[in-house]
Design an enzyme around this catalytic site. Structure first.
Site, PDB file in Angstrom:
ATOM      1  N   THR A  39      -9.339   2.476  -0.680  1.00 19.64           N
ATOM      2  CA  THR A  39     -10.421   1.859  -1.501  1.00 19.64           C
ATOM      3  C   THR A  39     -10.367   0.750  -2.088  1.00 19.64           C
ATOM      4  OG1 THR A  39     -10.925   4.156  -1.930  1.00 19.64           O
ATOM      5  CG2 THR A  39     -11.986   2.294  -3.301  1.00 19.64           C
ATOM      6  N   SER A  50      -1.965  15.265  -3.454  1.00 21.61           N
ATOM      7  CA  SER A  50      -2.848  14.694  -2.534  1.00 21.61           C
ATOM      8  C   SER A  50      -2.224  14.493  -1.168  1.00 21.61           C
ATOM      9  CB  SER A  50      -3.419  13.347  -3.019  1.00 21.61           C
ATOM     10  OG  SER A  50      -4.248  12.737  -2.119  1.00 21.61           O
ATOM     11  N   THR A  98     -15.898   1.997  -9.046  1.00 19.86           N
ATOM     12  CA  THR A  98     -16.115   3.407  -9.690  1.00 19.86           C
ATOM     13  C   THR A  98     -14.974   4.299  -9.732  1.00 19.86           C
ATOM     14  OG1 THR A  98     -18.101   3.098  -7.995  1.00 19.86           O
ATOM     15  CG2 THR A  98     -17.720   5.452  -8.663  1.00 19.86           C
ATOM     16  N   LYS A 124     -10.232  -3.701  10.765  1.00 19.27           N
ATOM     17  CA  LYS A 124      -9.875  -5.120  10.131  1.00 19.27           C
ATOM     18  C   LYS A 124     -10.907  -6.051  10.300  1.00 19.27           C
ATOM     19  CE  LYS A 124      -6.733  -6.009  13.349  1.00 19.27           C
ATOM     20  NZ  LYS A 124      -5.516  -6.696  14.023  1.00 19.27           N
ATOM     21  N   GLY A 155      -5.085   5.483  -3.672  1.00 18.67           N
ATOM     22  CA  GLY A 155      -6.401   4.806  -3.641  1.00 18.67           C
ATOM     23  C   GLY A 155      -6.218   3.347  -3.189  1.00 18.67           C
ATOM     24  N   GLY A 156      -5.360   3.275  -2.400  1.00 18.10           N
ATOM     25  CA  GLY A 156      -5.010   1.938  -1.995  1.00 18.10           C
ATOM     26  C   GLY A 156      -5.958   1.530  -0.808  1.00 18.10           C
ATOM     27  N   HIS A 158       0.948  -1.256  -0.232  1.00 19.72           N
ATOM     28  CA  HIS A 158      -0.091   0.151   0.026  1.00 19.72           C
ATOM     29  C   HIS A 158       0.944   1.317   0.168  1.00 19.72           C
ATOM     30  CE1 HIS A 158      -3.620   2.348   1.869  1.00 19.72           C
ATOM     31  NE2 HIS A 158      -3.223   2.958   0.897  1.00 19.72           N
ATOM     32  N   HIS A 193       2.615   1.480   6.307  1.00 20.85           N
ATOM     33  CA  HIS A 193       2.694   1.423   4.952  1.00 20.85           C
ATOM     34  C   HIS A 193       4.336   1.211   4.635  1.00 20.85           C
ATOM     35  CE1 HIS A 193      -0.553   4.085   3.402  1.00 20.85           C
ATOM     36  NE2 HIS A 193      -0.494   4.770   4.700  1.00 20.85           N
ATOM     37  N   GLN A 214       1.164   5.393  -0.270  1.00 20.00           N
ATOM     38  CA  GLN A 214       0.337   6.291   0.235  1.00 20.00           C
ATOM     39  C   GLN A 214      -0.225   7.242  -1.118  1.00 20.00           C
ATOM     40  OE1 GLN A 214       3.233   5.418   1.429  1.00 20.00           O
ATOM     41  NE2 GLN A 214       3.711   6.481   3.440  1.00 20.00           N
TER      42      GLN A 214
END
EC number: 2.8.2.-
Length: 606
Positions: free
Chosen positions: A241, A333, A457, A264, A238-239, A233, A290, A235
């Site tokens: 989602t 972001s 989406t 979790k 979109g990880g 993942h 991360h 940063q």
């Protein structure tokens, strides 16, 4: 009360009560009422005409003389003299109201007459039109001029059915947004849902040359076995989602158990108390917040099998997956996230068995966090890990001495990091792109043979897209993330080539399956036909031999066809069994010799 001379002259002689009528009373109101009743009971009187009204469908029109003028005109005749006392006794306001009521009645009668005649004309025209249509379709069964009662009922039923269909359509599909009312839905085929999510050109021109093995990513992942999916993942890609999709949106025999209020979820294998997914939402940050490639490859095996004896540990396959994003959007972001107070202080950055020192990895801020920092200050920090974050997290940092910048020159270090990140990304089981959500879903489903419940989406409006920057700032962000820019270009090219390859492969497999089905059905038909011929000839062998001298030749052709058909079926079963075994790849253009021999024999026999 004395009347004026003109009124008395207009009134004329008073009404005489008829024989048998009640005697006149001294009460003027009752006298007026009784006199009005008497006048109304007489035939041809004005009151009777007002009460009865004109005949149905007859109207005097708007140019008729008002009611209050009629007594004056009628007074010249004896009959009019008998009608005048009623109107003379009425007050002026009541006479005016009666006049207005009469005009309204005339207007209503006219509207009703027009509506009735219009509906009759419309029904007559509709009858002729439908009769003509029926005469064209059914010929002599229906005629325009002579339509019996049964045909009239049929026409009425059709009209009522049409009106009911219109009402149902308006109820089910109100407004103009309904797909049924759009001509495009009937004229053009359904668009590909995986190609309408972005603004890129429809024709993709590849820049890199990849082998078939690099494009074909199909993992034999058995959720009941010992293999593990590890999600790296990065940063602001979109990880979060995508991680939720993995635990909440996959069709599984034993779905993940997610409780309300807890991040979790418990993702156990069917029949085992062991997880099949190593991610933030299944095992938490077990290897640090991360964790990058260097940390995960050394940490995950120890975390999963740390409590077992080394001799009892199963031989697992670790399938790494990740999500990438456009570097400029990801950088903005992350700046907005840091501006709101994010620090990621819990990240360990373990490399080669130890975390970096404060001299190797200095901090960009002195307080508890870096909240409220402007974009210029965020870009000016030379130790900001947001610069080229995707390359750093996907590369093997042990190749460049971890975070020690003095091991090799900066140019060589950047080159090694970029090549390591490209190699790891290419050999990963799967990676997706934030800008291509539906294609990401498609490739994941084809790679792991796992289907999602609901489609992904595509969100084109994010916090990064709301930041307005000029061209100069954008160029500077691209310069600070030049390694990420090159990695993303490489990843996008590989991603789209994989997508096109998988789609073409899917179409070829579907076409090949249809061809094999047609060949199989054709062979079954020929086999049944020749067997029936053989049985018919075996009943009268002497007669058949005398009539057909080429019987032996036909029998040999039949036997050869049946033998080739059997070989074709056996080759088909072998191909299907080879497709099920992992590690065995076959080209799409290869076909079995039995199939070619069988088709050649059929053409020769024809």
């Amino acid at each position: 009360m004395a009347l004026p001379a003109c009124a008395a002259q207009a009134l004329g002689p008073p009404l005489q009560p008829e024989r048998g009528a009640p005697a006149r009373t001294t009460c003027p109101r009752r006298h007026s009422r009784v006199e009005a009743e008497l006048a109304g009971s007489r035939p041809g009187s004005v009151a009777a005409s007002v009460r009865a009204g004109p005949p149905r469908g007859v109207s005097r029109g708007f140019n008729s003389q008002p009611l209050l003028d009629e007594p004056l005109k009628a007074s010249s005749s004896p009959a009019g003299a008998a009608r005048t006392p009623l109107f003379a006794l009425l007050p002026r306001g009541r006479r005016r109201r009666m006049h207005d009521l009469r005009r309204r009645w005339d207007l209503g009668s006219l509207c009703r007459a027009l509506l009735t005649r219009g509906l009759a004309a419309l029904g007559h025209s509709l009858k002729h039109v439908l009769g003509a249509i029926f005469s064209k379709i059914f010929g002599p069964l229906a005629s325009v001029g002579n339509m019996d009662e049964k045909s009239n009922k049929l026409l009425l039923a059709l009209v009522m059915l049409f009106l009911f269909a219109v009402i149902v359509l308006q109820y089910v599909c109100p407004g103009t947004e309904c797909q049924l009312l759009r001509l495009q839905a009937f004229s053009s085929p359904m668009p590909d849902p995986y190609r309408s999510e972005d603004e890129s050109s429809s024709r993709f021109v590849p820049r890199y040359n990849f082998s078939r093995g690099d494009l074909l990513r199909k993992v034999d992942f058995d959720i009941k076995g010992d293999d593990l999916i590890v999600f790296l993942h990065i940063q602001k890609t979109g990880g979060t989602t995508f991680g939720r999709h993995l635990v909440r949106n996959i069709q599984l025999e034993q779905p993940c158990e997610c409780r309300v209020g807890q991040k979790k979820c418990t993702c156990h294998r069917p029949g085992k108390r062991e997880t099949w997914l190593f991610s933030r939402f299944s095992t938490g940050w077990s290897c640090g917040l991360h964790a990058d490639w260097t940390e995960l490859t050394s940490c995950v095996p120890a975390v999963v099998d740390g409590k077992r004896d080394a001799r009892l540990r199963p031989s697992r396959n670790f399938h790494y997956i990740t999500i990438l994003r456009d570097p400029v959007s990801r950088y903005l972001s992350e700046w907005r996230h840091v501006q709101r107070g994010a620090t990621w202080k819990a990240s360990l950055h373990v490399c080669d068995g130890r975390p970096p020192t404060s001299e190797e990895l200095p901090s960009c801020y002195t307080g508890d966090d870096w909240s409220g920092c402007p974009l210029k200050e965020f870009m000016d920090c030379p130790y900001n890990l947001a610069n080229n974050r995707q390359v750093r997290m996907l590369s093997d940092l042990t190749l460049v001495g971890c975070y020690n910048l003095s091991v090799m020159p900066e140019k060589q270090r950047n080159k090694v990091l970029l090549e390591s990140a490209k190699s790891n990304l290419k050999h990963m089981a799967f990676f997706g792109l934030t800008e291509f959500q539906r294609k990401t879903q498609y490739l994941f489903e084809k790679t792991f043979n796992m289907n999602f419940i609901s489609p992904f989406t595509q969100y084109n409006t994010t916090r990064a897209s709301s930041v307005e920057i000029n061209e100069e700032i954008q160029k500077r962000i691209e310069g600070l993330n030049f390694l990420d820019m090159e990695l993303y270009s490489y990843a996008k090219d590989l991603f789209l080539q994989r997508y096109q390859f998988m789609r073409q492969k899917e179409h070829q497999e579907a076409r090949q399956k249809r061809q094999e089905q047609r060949k199989f059905l054709k062979g079954r038909f020929l086999q049944t036909h020749f067997q029936s011929q053989g049985q018919g000839q075996s009943q009268n062998p002497s007669q058949n031999q005398s009539q057909n001298p080429n019987l032996n030749v036909n029998q040999n052709v039949t036997q050869n066809l049946i033998q080739n058909l059997t070989q074709n079926l056996s080759h088909k079963e072998n191909r299907e069994s080879q497709k099920q075994n992992p590690g065995q790849e076959q080209s799409d253009g290869n076909t079995s010799n039995g199939t070619n021999d069988y088709i050649g024999s059929v053409e020769k026999w024809r």
